[in-house]
Motif scaffolding. Structure first.
Motif, PDB file in Angstrom:
ATOM      1  N   UNK A  66      26.065 -41.305 -47.387  1.00  0.00           N
ATOM      2  CA  UNK A  66      27.351 -40.913 -46.795  1.00  0.00           C
ATOM      3  C   UNK A  66      28.114 -39.960 -47.692  1.00  0.00           C
ATOM      4  N   UNK A  74      32.838 -31.472 -45.559  1.00  0.00           N
ATOM      5  CA  UNK A  74      33.969 -30.833 -46.245  1.00  0.00           C
ATOM      6  C   UNK A  74      33.609 -29.424 -46.703  1.00  0.00           C
TER       7      UNK A  74
ATOM      8  N   UNK B 959      40.230 -30.732 -42.185  1.00  0.00           N
ATOM      9  CA  UNK B 959      39.371 -30.960 -43.357  1.00  0.00           C
ATOM     10  C   UNK B 959      39.800 -30.065 -44.507  1.00  0.00           C
ATOM     11  N   UNK B 962      42.632 -31.485 -46.182  1.00  0.00           N
ATOM     12  CA  UNK B 962      42.241 -32.609 -47.032  1.00  0.00           C
ATOM     13  C   UNK B 962      41.629 -32.106 -48.341  1.00  0.00           C
ATOM     14  N   UNK B 963      40.791 -31.086 -48.193  1.00  0.00           N
ATOM     15  CA  UNK B 963      40.190 -30.524 -49.403  1.00  0.00           C
ATOM     16  C   UNK B 963      41.248 -30.038 -50.373  1.00  0.00           C
ATOM     17  N   UNK B 970      34.948 -31.944 -54.658  1.00  0.00           N
ATOM     18  CA  UNK B 970      34.134 -32.654 -53.679  1.00  0.00           C
ATOM     19  C   UNK B 970      33.538 -33.945 -54.248  1.00  0.00           C
ATOM     20  N   UNK B 972      35.172 -36.746 -55.355  1.00  0.00           N
ATOM     21  CA  UNK B 972      36.266 -37.693 -55.547  1.00  0.00           C
ATOM     22  C   UNK B 972      35.792 -39.141 -55.472  1.00  0.00           C
ATOM     23  N   UNK B 973      34.592 -39.361 -55.047  1.00  0.00           N
ATOM     24  CA  UNK B 973      33.980 -40.687 -55.067  1.00  0.00           C
ATOM     25  C   UNK B 973      34.844 -41.764 -54.416  1.00  0.00           C
ATOM     26  N   UNK B 974      35.388 -41.391 -53.267  1.00  0.00           N
ATOM     27  CA  UNK B 974      36.120 -42.402 -52.503  1.00  0.00           C
ATOM     28  C   UNK B 974      35.130 -43.185 -51.669  1.00  0.00           C
ATOM     29  N   UNK B 975      34.273 -43.892 -52.353  1.00  0.00           N
ATOM     30  CA  UNK B 975      33.202 -44.632 -51.706  1.00  0.00           C
ATOM     31  C   UNK B 975      33.450 -46.129 -51.846  1.00  0.00           C
ATOM     32  N   UNK B 984      29.596 -46.460 -48.515  1.00  0.00           N
ATOM     33  CA  UNK B 984      30.207 -45.939 -47.297  1.00  0.00           C
ATOM     34  C   UNK B 984      31.374 -45.036 -47.677  1.00  0.00           C
ATOM     35  N   UNK B 985      31.396 -43.885 -46.995  1.00  0.00           N
ATOM     36  CA  UNK B 985      32.436 -42.920 -47.303  1.00  0.00           C
ATOM     37  C   UNK B 985      33.705 -43.272 -46.531  1.00  0.00           C
ATOM     38  N   UNK B 987      36.026 -41.249 -46.277  1.00  0.00           N
ATOM     39  CA  UNK B 987      36.338 -40.012 -45.551  1.00  0.00           C
ATOM     40  C   UNK B 987      35.752 -40.082 -44.141  1.00  0.00           C
ATOM     41  N   UNK B 988      34.517 -40.600 -44.074  1.00  0.00           N
ATOM     42  CA  UNK B 988      33.870 -40.685 -42.769  1.00  0.00           C
ATOM     43  C   UNK B 988      34.484 -41.794 -41.913  1.00  0.00           C
TER      44      UNK B 988
END
Lengths: 135, 1027
Positions: A66, A74, B959, B962-963, B970, B972-975, B984-985, B987-988
């Motif tokens: 993901x 992005x 998007x 957001x960027x 890219x 940012x590891x918001x996982x 799981x992202x 972002x998604x």
């Protein structure tokens, strides 16, 4: 009159030709743009999504699935055309070893994809890519 | 004119010169044989041949002084002639001066008979004496001197016999052991202190003994009359002659060349040094200079710079040769053998071992217990002390360290001491320290055999056992005596009359006149004591006056005789008495109760004596067993080991932790000359970790030579003891061995957690946070599960250093002998003042970093010029950014790895392997490319998409916005992950709601894998929805 008709015909044909030239040029450019964008974005997203934790842990080259999808969207959005609507379809992502198969389609102008109408795309590009260690 | 003969003894000079000292040097120029040149001159005669046949120097005085001439140490007089040093027991041992002149004059501390007081200023000496200081060892009733066997005779011969050659080239090397001993004797400790040492000099002064006499005629026979005898350095003797007022001093000083020039110039400084002026002009007569109080010249003295003498370098002085036999009170080499490796290219193992010369070790067991002044441990009294053995221990330390064979990929990690424990992890192993303590029964003091004194045990045990029987018999006697009181066998009686009955006490000193009760005569009585009234005339005890009355009643005393046999035919008897009026006429001790009380008291005493006898006898058995069953816990051996490695980000020093195993065994030897054990007992070491010193299993009596001795068993009242056989250990000697092995590894939780950026941390709490849905949460990470040492991703390929350090906090343990019990005044291992092992015992080795996957991207890394944040001049450090050295390829699903020849090529290593797909094992290529998602090649495009999104221009704008908020980062590891996997992202997951994308009609859930979790993470790939 006859001459006038031919004159008008020539102008009309000219306009049609200009339209056709513009149309095919747009199609060609869009296809080329889409493919380049797909290829480059896929590469960047695959590299960015390499899981360094896994590498430190067990030495494997692995991507976060993901993380790749997020990164691809992005990055793609940064260079996508604001005059088109894109459908990004990811058919396969294998984390380890890394492999992706995806398709990008676009059409000129907006289209209501949510209305249930059948959409036919002008341009479709497919890409299959892997990350491979030097051999 | 008197005829005076002068004898110069001891120092007869012929030196060619000591040169090349720091501040100029020393030279001598006497090159004479006085015997042949100046035996006699006019009225004064002297000879200079003693005790040799030439002009020899056979003694020197050595002192260490500073650059101003101040005394740093005591002095020592060293003479190489045993006939002069009486009472010496060998090389560098002390004796006393013996020239046959009991009234010789010399400087001393107290200025006693025949002595001159030590000077408090430098009038006559070549070093400054501070007030109260004494000049070395020559004070008392006779000068004490040391015999030095290795001191050559110095004379004007070959170069090898000059003072210069000896002290400059040989003293600190060939005779280094002697030098260290001499320095120890005079208390010199600065030789390892470069700052002090560079301002210090060894002052060398030849010694002179001189006797002045004249020849007189007695009864027509000529004889020599001693006028004075002097001992000291040349300048001292000259001063003594003057101080003593000897009328001849001016005569021979002025006339005799030996005192004018030969002695002063026997050795002299050619440059001003240590407070003495240089001799630049060679006067023919130095007489006035010898007594000059204000200007001193470097005559009859030479200075040697300590740095020249002692081969000093920046790290210390002198050789560190380990096989030098030290001088110690035991007269043998107690120094351990040291084989220390400091680099893996030489060896990966090290060893320090005590001598195996047990005879030498035995000599040290009289040293203070637990102090180990001379290396060897012996237990203190509380641990093991008895009459039949002593115990001394020697030690061997061996360590085994990893070599230079480890290769680790940049970005990966390695472990310490855990080879094979963690799969294919790179590891440095072994890191193992093994300590072995071997304790052996030592001879008892005064014994020449190294055996347990079994004979003494038998003798003492038999005596103790006999005492047990004796005390038991005595106890039974008294028990029978008690019974005899009630077993009367006969009686007797006796009648008494005329008793003086006291009515009341008289007052001492009073007299009274009264009628005698019996005769009714008046008498004068005197009270001598409260109960004693006497007739004043006869002084016989009487009754009288009104206070005493003569009782005419008769009374009878009956004696009862009792008897009772405590053993057959062995009676115990008793007797007691009775009288009327409740035993009024019987001494209380003779009454029945008194006798019973007395017997009971005897029983109590006898019981105590018996119990003590039994306890003592049993203690002897315990002692002999202790000699056989002692075990050293060996808790002193506990090395602290740390590891240091070279890495730009994670490099540093890390303390290692250890797991230890301990074994203990005792070998039993039947005879004192046995070399093979008769038997061996392996002890359980359970509990060793909580003990200290020694432990003992004295209850054990198996596995060794056994003998019997008679033991008397005593029980039952009035029952004699009977004999049984008691088994005791009769081994000649035992050797007990305790081996402790420490295996070292990394401390727990070290860099165990790796976040999604690839950075390693000791704790999850150290991991940075990321903002997800408006909340800051810990970045996703993976728990590797064990400690490891990371290698920075950006490490440049090449060789890197690592070190093991095991000297901190006490070498092999803060209480281990090589550290704790070293004699700091000697050159023992561990003596911190002489062995700077803290910096020299680093173990250095290397490992190789293979830059296989992740390339260095920093410029400083590429050019190998990275510094560190702590280095202000070069703070440029690798940012740990990485450029993955993998190849991105677009491929054909039918021919993913085409070769130049059209027959394909070998894939990259990460594509070599097999996978089990739904029960079918296939290659990676087949599983994930040619049969991807379980369908043939491009048929994958007919499957339900794993993900599918629609990006409208509005979505694209969202998007991009957001960027922008992420600064176009890219990564940012918001996982949200499960232990670093199944990420799981966010972002998604929030994409539709945030307007980042929408779904298609056909896949209105975003695809088969959208929002998948751990349970369907893999299976979603194989979900066929008729796509």
């Amino acid at each position: 009159m006859k001459e006038s008709f031919w004159g008008a015909f020539v102008v009309f044909v000219g306009l049609v030709c200009i339209f056709l030239i513009y149309f095919f040029q747009d199609v060609t450019n869009t296809d080329e743009h889409n493919y380049t964008l797909l290829k480059e974005t896929t590469e960047a997203a695959m590299i960015d999504s390499v899981d360094l934790t896994a590498y430190r842990s067990d030495g494997t080259i692995k991507i976060d699935r993901e993380k790749f999808v997020e990164n691809f969207l992005r990055r793609f959005a940064e260079d996508a055309s604001l005059s088109k609507t894109y459908v990004i379809t990811i058919y396969d992502i294998n984390e380890c070893p890394p492999k992706v198969s995806l398709k990008v389609g676009s059409t000129a102008g907006g289209a209501d994809f949510t209305s249930g109408k059948v959409i036919s795309f002008d341009i479709e590009n497919k890409l299959d890519a892997i990350l491979e260690t030097p051999y | 004119m008197k005829k005076i003969k002068m004898i110069l003894l001891l120092m007869i000079i012929s030196i060619t010169g000591i040169t090349a000292v720091k501040a100029g040097g020393v030279q001598t120029d006497i090159a004479t044989d006085p015997a042949s040149t100046v035996p006699c001159s006019k009225s004064l005669c002297y000879v200079t041949i003693f005790p040799g046949t030439k002009a020899y120097i056979q003694g020197v005085r050595l002192t260490v002084v500073d650059s101003s001439g101040n005394r740093v140490t005591n002095s020592i007089d060293l003479i190489n002639n045993t006939s002069i040093v009486a009472g010496s027991n060998g090389n560098l041992t002390q004796g006393y001066l013996n020239y046959g002149e009991s009234d010789a004059t010399y400087f001393s501390a107290n200025g006693g008979s025949g002595q001159l007081k030590t000077l408090s200023k430098r009038y006559d000496r070549n070093e400054l004496l501070s007030t109260g200081a004494v000049s070395g060892n020559y004070y008392g009733n006779s000068p004490s001197v040391y015999f030095w066997a290795n001191l050559p005779d110095f004379y004007n011969g070959s170069a090898s016999t000059t003072l210069n050659t000896f002290f400059k080239n040989q003293f600190g090397s060939t005779y280094q052991s002697d030098m260290l001993t001499i320095f120890s004797l005079i208390g010199y400790k600065d030789f390892n202190n470069a700052t002090l040492r560079k301002n210090e000099y060894l002052l060398v002064e030849p010694l002179v003994f001189m006797r002045v006499y004249k020849t007189i005629t007695v009864e027509n026979k000529k004889t020599n009359l001693t006028l004075g005898a002097f001992y000291g350095t040349g300048t001292e003797i000259y001063s003594m002659l003057a101080t003593d007022g000897n009328p001849n001093v001016s005569v021979f000083a002025s006339l005799k060349s030996i005192w004018k020039s030969e002695i002063p110039l026997s050795i002299y400084d050619t440059a001003s040094v240590a407070g003495l002026n240089a001799v630049t002009t060679k006067y023919d007569n130095w007489s006035s200079y010898m007594l000059n109080n204000s200007t001193r010249y470097g005559i009859a003295s030479g200075h040697v710079w300590m740095d020249d003498l002692y081969s000093c370098s920046s790290t210390g002085c002198g050789s560190t040769t380990t096989n030098t036999v030290p001088t110690n009170p035991y007269g043998c080499n107690t120094k351990p053998t040291v084989d220390v490796t400091t680099d893996c290219t030489n060896s990966t193992t090290g060893n320090i071992s005590d001598t195996t010369d047990w005879a030498c070790i035995y000599k040290t067991d009289s040293s203070t217990a637990d102090q180990l002044d001379y290396e060897f441990y012996h237990p203190n009294n509380s641990s093991l002390s008895n009459s039949y053995c002593r115990v001394v221990c020697r030690e061997d330390i061996n360590y085994f360290l990893s070599g230079n064979g480890m290769t680790v990929d940049a970005g990966r990690r390695f472990t310490i001491g855990t080879s094979g424990d963690y799969g294919n992890d790179a590891s440095l192993a072994p890191v193992k320290f093994v300590g072995t303590s071997t304790c052996r029964t030592a001879p008892l003091s005064g014994s020449s055999t190294a055996t347990i004194d079994v004979a003494k045990f038998v003798k003492e045990y038999n005596a103790a056992n006999a005492n047990v029987v004796s005390t038991w018999d005595n106890l039974q006697y008294w028990k029978a005596a008690l019974k005899s009181v009630d077993n009367i066998t006969s009686t007797s009686s006796q009648t008494f009359g005329e008793a003086c009955v006291q009515y009341k006490e008289c007052v001492t000193g009073t007299k009274c006149s009264g009628a005698e009760t019996q005769n009714k005569k008046t008498k004068l009585y005197e009270c001598l004591a409260p109960n004693k009234m006497v007739d004043v005339t006869s002084r016989a005890a009487q009754c009288g006056c009104e206070t005493y009355e003569h009782n005419t009643t008769t009374y009878e005393i009956v004696t009862y005789y009792g008897s009772y046999n405590y053993y057959k035919d062995k009676p115990a008897t008793s007797q007691y008495q009775t009288s009327h009026e409740n035993n009024a006429h019987v001494n209380s001790s003779n009454t029945k109760s008194g006798v019973i009380s007395s017997i009971q008291s005897q029983i109590n005493s006898a019981t105590t004596a018996y119990n003590n006898a039994v306890a003592y006898r049993d203690s002897l058995l315990v002692q002999i067993k202790q000699c056989n069953n002692f075990q050293r816990v060996y808790e002193e051996f506990s090395p602290n080991v740390s590891f240091e490695y070279d890495d730009s980000k994670y490099g540093g020093t890390y303390s290692l932790v250890s797991t230890s195993t301990t074994t203990s065994k005792t070998d039993y030897y039947a005879f004192s000359n046995s070399t093979r054990p008769y038997s061996t007992v392996n002890w359980s070491t359970a509990g060793y970790s909580s003990m200290s010193g020694f432990t003992n299993d004295s209850s054990s009596a198996n596995g060794y030579t056994l003998n019997n001795v008679t033991k008397s068993v005593c029980s039952g009242d009035l029952t004699p003891c009977y004999s049984t056989a008691l088994t005791y250990p009769a081994n000649a000697y035992v050797m007990q061995t305790t081996t402790k092995t420490y295996d070292y590894s990394l401390q727990s939780s070290l860099y165990q957690y790796v976040d999604k950026t690839g950075a390693s941390y000791n704790s999850p709490y150290d991991i940075p946070t990321v903002k997800i849905n408006g909340n800051y949460v810990t970045m996703a990470y993976q728990d590797i599960g064990y400690s490891n040492l990371p290698v920075t991703y950006s490490s440049k390929e090449g060789t890197y250093d690592y070190y093991y350090k095991f000297y901190d906090n006490g070498l092999f343990g803060s209480n281990q002998k090589y550290y704790e019990h070293a004699d700091e005044s000697s050159s023992w291992i561990g003596a911190t003042t002489t062995y700077n092992y803290s910096s020299s015992w680093d173990y250095h080795c290397t490992y190789y970093v293979n830059q296989n996957i992740v390339e260095c991207t920093d410029e400083c890394c590429k050019t190998n010029t990275c510094g560190s944040p702590d280095n202000p001049s070069n703070p440029d450090t690798p940012s740990d950014n990485k450029d993955i050295n993998v190849i991105y390829r677009t491929i054909s699903l039918t021919t993913p790895f085409p070769g130049e020849d059209g027959e394909g090529r070998t894939s990259g290593s990460n594509w070599n392997g097999t996978a089990n797909i739904n029960g079918t094992v296939m290659s990676y290529i087949q599983a994930y490319i040619t049969n991807n998602r379980g369908v043939d090649t491009s048929e994958v495009y007919e499957e339900t998409p794993m993900y599918q999104f629609v990006l409208t221009p509005a979505n694209i704008r969202s998007i991009r916005k957001y960027n922008n908020t992420q600064q176009d980062d890219y990564n940012d590891y918001t996982l949200e992950c499960t232990n670093g996997e199944y990420c799981k992202s966010t972002f998604l997951s929030g994409g539709v709601a945030n307007g980042y994308f929408s779904f298609t009609v056909d896949n209105n859930n975003g695809g088969s894998c959208f929002d998948a979790n751990k349970t369907d993470w893999d299976s979603c790939r194989y979900t066929h929805l008729g796509g």
